[in-house]
Write a protein that holds these residues in place. Structure first.
Motif, mmCIF file in Angstrom:
data_model
loop_
_atom_site.group_PDB
_atom_site.id
_atom_site.type_symbol
_atom_site.label_atom_id
_atom_site.label_comp_id
_atom_site.label_asym_id
_atom_site.label_seq_id
_atom_site.Cartn_x
_atom_site.Cartn_y
_atom_site.Cartn_z
ATOM 1 N N GLN A 1 -25.382 -30.202 12.326
ATOM 2 C CA GLN A 1 -25.725 -31.129 11.251
ATOM 3 C C GLN A 1 -26.664 -30.495 10.224
ATOM 4 O O GLN A 1 -26.544 -30.746 9.023
ATOM 5 C CB GLN A 1 -26.370 -32.387 11.847
ATOM 6 C CG GLN A 1 -25.416 -33.243 12.661
ATOM 7 C CD GLN A 1 -26.127 -34.381 13.351
ATOM 8 O OE1 GLN A 1 -27.348 -34.343 13.552
ATOM 9 N NE2 GLN A 1 -25.382 -35.412 13.742
ATOM 10 N N GLN A 2 -27.595 -29.685 10.680
ATOM 11 C CA GLN A 2 -28.481 -28.993 9.747
ATOM 12 C C GLN A 2 -27.695 -28.058 8.834
ATOM 13 O O GLN A 2 -27.926 -28.014 7.619
ATOM 14 C CB GLN A 2 -29.530 -28.206 10.527
ATOM 15 C CG GLN A 2 -30.487 -29.051 11.347
ATOM 16 C CD GLN A 2 -31.429 -28.204 12.154
ATOM 17 O OE1 GLN A 2 -31.798 -27.100 11.755
ATOM 18 N NE2 GLN A 2 -31.825 -28.707 13.321
ATOM 19 N N LYS A 3 -26.764 -27.302 9.412
ATOM 20 C CA LYS A 3 -25.967 -26.372 8.604
ATOM 21 C C LYS A 3 -25.085 -27.129 7.613
ATOM 22 O O LYS A 3 -24.963 -26.727 6.448
ATOM 23 C CB LYS A 3 -25.111 -25.484 9.511
ATOM 24 C CG LYS A 3 -25.915 -24.510 10.337
ATOM 25 C CD LYS A 3 -25.024 -23.501 11.025
ATOM 26 C CE LYS A 3 -24.080 -24.160 12.008
ATOM 27 N NZ LYS A 3 -23.240 -23.165 12.701
ATOM 28 N N ALA B 1 -26.430 -27.040 -1.137
ATOM 29 C CA ALA B 1 -26.304 -25.782 -1.880
ATOM 30 C C ALA B 1 -25.026 -25.738 -2.709
ATOM 31 O O ALA B 1 -25.035 -25.288 -3.859
ATOM 32 C CB ALA B 1 -26.354 -24.602 -0.916
ATOM 33 N N ARG B 2 -23.918 -26.239 -2.144
ATOM 34 C CA ARG B 2 -22.656 -26.217 -2.893
ATOM 35 C C ARG B 2 -22.667 -27.238 -4.019
ATOM 36 O O ARG B 2 -21.947 -27.076 -5.013
ATOM 37 C CB ARG B 2 -21.497 -26.500 -1.955
ATOM 38 C CG ARG B 2 -21.101 -25.332 -1.114
ATOM 39 C CD ARG B 2 -20.445 -24.199 -1.926
ATOM 40 N NE ARG B 2 -19.131 -24.608 -2.386
ATOM 41 C CZ ARG B 2 -18.726 -24.554 -3.645
ATOM 42 N NH1 ARG B 2 -19.549 -24.119 -4.583
ATOM 43 N NH2 ARG B 2 -17.507 -24.916 -3.991
ATOM 44 N N LEU C 1 -29.502 -21.737 6.415
ATOM 45 C CA LEU C 1 -28.569 -22.609 7.132
ATOM 46 C C LEU C 1 -27.206 -22.641 6.442
ATOM 47 O O LEU C 1 -26.155 -22.652 7.118
ATOM 48 C CB LEU C 1 -29.151 -24.019 7.231
ATOM 49 C CG LEU C 1 -30.372 -24.176 8.145
ATOM 50 C CD1 LEU C 1 -30.973 -25.567 7.987
ATOM 51 C CD2 LEU C 1 -30.000 -23.922 9.599
ATOM 52 N N ALA C 2 -27.198 -22.658 5.112
ATOM 53 C CA ALA C 2 -25.925 -22.626 4.395
ATOM 54 C C ALA C 2 -25.199 -21.307 4.634
ATOM 55 O O ALA C 2 -23.965 -21.281 4.789
ATOM 56 C CB ALA C 2 -26.164 -22.836 2.901
ATOM 57 N N TYR D 1 -21.215 -20.649 6.549
ATOM 58 C CA TYR D 1 -20.067 -19.843 6.120
ATOM 59 C C TYR D 1 -19.912 -18.563 6.934
ATOM 60 O O TYR D 1 -18.879 -17.904 6.834
ATOM 61 C CB TYR D 1 -20.203 -19.500 4.631
ATOM 62 C CG TYR D 1 -20.102 -20.701 3.734
ATOM 63 C CD1 TYR D 1 -18.896 -21.352 3.544
ATOM 64 C CD2 TYR D 1 -21.240 -21.200 3.089
ATOM 65 C CE1 TYR D 1 -18.808 -22.468 2.720
ATOM 66 C CE2 TYR D 1 -21.148 -22.312 2.269
ATOM 67 C CZ TYR D 1 -19.925 -22.933 2.087
ATOM 68 O OH TYR D 1 -19.837 -24.048 1.295
ATOM 69 N N LEU D 2 -20.903 -18.228 7.718
ATOM 70 C CA LEU D 2 -20.832 -16.997 8.510
ATOM 71 C C LEU D 2 -19.979 -17.174 9.760
ATOM 72 O O LEU D 2 -19.540 -16.179 10.338
ATOM 73 C CB LEU D 2 -22.250 -16.560 8.910
ATOM 74 C CG LEU D 2 -22.429 -15.154 9.457
ATOM 75 C CD1 LEU D 2 -22.029 -14.126 8.423
ATOM 76 C CD2 LEU D 2 -23.865 -14.946 9.900
ATOM 77 N N ARG D 3 -19.745 -18.389 10.156
ATOM 78 C CA ARG D 3 -19.008 -18.610 11.392
ATOM 79 C C ARG D 3 -17.551 -18.176 11.220
ATOM 80 O O ARG D 3 -16.982 -18.213 10.113
ATOM 81 C CB ARG D 3 -19.059 -20.081 11.777
ATOM 82 C CG ARG D 3 -18.386 -20.991 10.767
ATOM 83 C CD ARG D 3 -18.421 -22.437 11.177
ATOM 84 N NE ARG D 3 -17.708 -23.279 10.219
ATOM 85 C CZ ARG D 3 -17.526 -24.573 10.388
ATOM 86 N NH1 ARG D 3 -18.032 -25.180 11.447
ATOM 87 N NH2 ARG D 3 -16.870 -25.276 9.497
#
Length: 481
Positions: A40-42, A49-50, A472-473, A477-479
């Motif tokens: 949820q934080q991410k 950010a987006r 966190l953002a 996207y790093l996953r």
């Protein structure tokens, strides 16, 4: 993209110059994390950010642009580079000799945080000696660095548009050129050294105040400023009236002398007021004739005969116009001929007078101070002719300065923005240019110097969010999917 772009319940910052964005910036905080899971934080950090970093780019397109390698540079100290060539970084490796501990070297060398001299000297410690306290590099702020290469984002960063959406509109409509060629694709990726330019008329429309009506040259901002001025004037008049009433009650019979003084003050004010400030058209025209007469009498020796004839003809034409109408018919006089036409004619005559013959604003201010002090100190110098000559010079200087400003910033109803041009409201809070752009506001062009990077203590991608939110953002996207 949500249908309601600006929301005030949840502070979401957008890439535009608006009062909603400015208000949301003042309320922006780091979202709480103690009641939410890591997922949820991410997700919340990603949505915030987006919503700011070019939300018009589709999410699938952005994920293809995303790069987990964040560009950064390390600033090297010139003293360290001049003293060492880099060989000390690898000295002693592969020789079977272990490096001494930092604590032992500190005891031998007697210095805090400095490596001991010798063949096993640590290069990082040497660099730290010259750099002092090492600052952290904000890598996470570079998460959206690929979006800074887009043409629409670069136009907005260069202050050529009031929002990214408007920058996209300029590109699609063909008002933007890249390296001299028309570019109609907002997603064009700029390379270092690319020159992009926007049509100056579009830039003035984007950064200037908005018009209130299409048929008017004024803006709503001008009306608000005029209302503020009127309210301040009314408050000042109310205070003056109260003061006059108190004075009349206290002095009693001395009110007649006060009235006489007031009449003389009003006459003096009528002589110095501008024509556009006059409520009565006939009084304004009389004021114009008086100004032309003063300028003619004061600068008779300096002006050429042709200029003197033009000033006399101007005064005569104003008198003829006034004689056509009755004294009480000022409204018809203002509608048919207008004071602005005669004011423009007088301004055109003043443009033909050389600048050397007219005093500047600074000169007139200095002369005013000198004349006022001399007249107040020496009763012999209280000559009305000298005061009138000074007022004539001051009027001519003010008229010349106002005409110069009018030529540079004219009133034009046909323009899509309010004229005379002045900056758009709330622009100053967002007026900054990143380091990777070199902007020339005179020709509305900019050069994309290089890709934005992170350096110790500074990230060149402007963002209003904290390092925790951007981290966190980035992790979202790093996953791997």
């Amino acid at each position: 993209m949500a249908r309601r772009f600006h929301g005030l319940k949840r502070p979401k910052v957008r890439q535009d110059w608006s009062r909603e964005t400015l208000y949301n910036l003042s309320r922006l905080t780091t979202p709480p994390a103690h009641t939410k899971t890591f997922f949820q934080q991410k997700w919340m950090a990603k949505s915030l950010a987006r919503g700011y970093h070019n939300p018009y780019v589709r999410e699938g397109q952005w994920t293809r642009l995303f790069d987990r390698r964040l560009p950064a540079v390390v600033s090297m100290n010139h003293q360290y580079l001049a003293k060492y060539d880099g060989s000390e970084m690898a000295r002693g490796r592969g020789m079977g000799v272990e490096k001494e501990s930092i604590s032992r070297r500190r005891g031998e060398d007697g210095e805090t945080g400095v490596a001991a001299a010798g063949p096993f000297r640590d290069g990082d410690q040497v660099q730290r000696q010259y750099d002092g306290r090492v600052q952290k590099t904000p890598y996470m702020h570079m998460t959206f660095h690929p979006l800074e290469r887009r043409l629409d984002t670069a136009i907005w960063r260069a202050l050529f548009s009031s929002s990214v959406k408007q920058a996209r509109q300029f590109v699609v409509h063909g008002w933007v050129r890249v390296n001299g060629k028309k570019m109609i694709y907002p997603s064009y990726q700029l390379n270092p050294g690319d020159l992009f330019s926007v049509e100056p008329e579009r830039v003035m429309f984007a950064t200037g105040a908005r018009k209130k009506k299409r048929s008017s040259a004024l803006s709503a901002q001008d009306d608000a400023e005029e209302d503020d001025r009127e309210s301040s004037r009314s408050a000042q008049k109310t205070k003056e009236q109260e003061l006059e009433e108190r004075t009349d009650e206290e002095q009693g019979e001395g009110s007649d002398a006060g009235a006489a003084t007031l009449e003389s003050d009003e006459e003096r004010e009528a002589m110095t007021t501008k024509p556009e400030d006059e409520a009565d058209a006939r009084k304004a025209m009389k004021n114009l004739v008086l100004r032309a007469k003063r300028i003619l009498e004061d600068s008779k020796r300096k002006l050429s005969g042709k200029r003197q004839q033009e000033l006399r003809a101007f005064a005569q034409s104003v008198r003829k116009t006034m004689s056509k109408h009755r004294p009480n018919d000022s409204a018809a006089l203002a509608e048919e001929d207008g004071v602005e036409a005669f004011e423009t004619a007088l301004a055109e005559i003043m443009t033909k007078i050389p600048d050397d013959d007219l005093p500047t604003e600074s000169t007139s201010t200095t002369q005013a101070q000198t004349t006022a002090s001399a007249i107040s100190n020496d009763p012999k110098l209280r000559d009305p002719d000298r005061v009138d000559n000074y007022n004539a010079q001051k009027d001519a200087a003010l008229l010349a300065a106002a005409l110069a400003r009018a030529r540079e910033n004219p009133i034009d109803i046909s323009k899509p923005y309010a004229t005379p041009w002045h900056p758009r409201q709330f622009m100053s809070a967002f007026a900054f240019i990143p380091r990777y752009l070199e902007v020339n506001q005179r020709v509305c062009s900019a050069v994309y110097l290089r890709h934005p990077v992170a350096r110790p203590g500074l990230a060149e991608v402007p963002t209003p969010f904290s390092a925790e939110t951007m981290g966190l953002a980035f992790n979202w996207y790093l996953r791997r999917r």
